[in-house]
Write an enzyme that holds these catalytic residues in place. Structure first.
Site, PDB file in Angstrom:
ATOM      1  N   CYS A 246     -27.862  26.576  -8.807  1.00 45.50           N
ATOM      2  CA  CYS A 246     -27.216  26.079  -9.867  1.00 45.50           C
ATOM      3  C   CYS A 246     -25.748  26.160  -9.807  1.00 45.50           C
ATOM      4  O   CYS A 246     -25.083  25.598  -8.771  1.00 45.50           O
ATOM      5  CB  CYS A 246     -27.737  26.751 -11.146  1.00 45.50           C
ATOM      6  N   HIS A 247     -24.949  26.928 -10.648  1.00 47.10           N
ATOM      7  CA  HIS A 247     -23.634  27.305 -10.618  1.00 47.10           C
ATOM      8  C   HIS A 247     -23.149  28.367  -9.559  1.00 47.10           C
ATOM      9  O   HIS A 247     -21.798  28.590  -9.394  1.00 47.10           O
ATOM     10  CB  HIS A 247     -22.907  27.417 -12.051  1.00 47.10           C
TER      11      HIS A 247
END
Length: 180
Positions: free
Chosen positions: A111-112
């Site tokens: 993800c991030h």
């Protein structure tokens, strides 16, 4: 594939980790015979989130400022927007993550999560995937960004496993277990 007693660090901020991106890889490490360890910037507990809503809390096992990569066999960097955004502002957290890459130890990021690796300046020449909004950040840091469920990059000192989002967790945990 088993982790044969390997100890895997999970680096998270005190608040903002996407809970499922912490708990599913954690369970995968345990089921493969490894020992997951929750590392944060502060002692106490970390607050998980289901996107923007508070979820469960988890006890911190150790803090990044007193540890090095030498004590672990691999690193997992879960996502959530706030989690890696905070981690990349803490030099001890960035240094902790960088140590794994520099030592050629396996790193899994979702993800991030790549924001922490961007700050550590360890993505240059590597191929990764991430949440789509990070693609420009990764490219600007010298990485090749691709939109795939899971990417295993071996063009570097150690394997780097990356995925885009919670829906990719089955492929992410399988690749992680294979390369740890």
């Amino acid at each position: 594939m088993t982790l044969n007693g390997s100890t895997i660090a999970f680096l998270v901020a005190p608040e903002g980790v996407e809970q499922v991106e912490l708990t599913e890889p954690w369970t995968a490490v345990e089921e493969a015979g490894g020992t997951p360890v929750l590392v944060s910037t502060d002692p106490g507990q970390v607050q998980g989130f289901h996107h923007l809503d508070k979820a469960d809390t988890f006890p911190v096992d150790a803090t990044a400022d007193v540890l090095t990569h030498d004590e672990y066999d691999g690193l997992v960097l879960p996502g959530g927007v706030a989690n890696p955004d905070f981690l990349r502002t803490v030099p001890a957290a960035v240094s902790f993550a960088k140590g794994f890459v520099d030592a050629g130890k396996p790193v899994a990021v979702i993800c991030h999560g790549p924001w922490t690796l961007i700050e550590a300046d360890v993505v240059r020449g590597r191929t990764l995937t991430s949440w789509p909004s990070l693609q420009t950040d990764l490219r600007n840091a010298g990485a090749r960004w691709v939109d795939e469920e899971v990417v295993v990059c071996t063009a570097g000192p150690g394997p780097l496993v990356s995925s885009r989002r919670p829906d990719d967790l089955p492929a992410f945990t399988a690749a992680m277990a294979e390369h740890f």
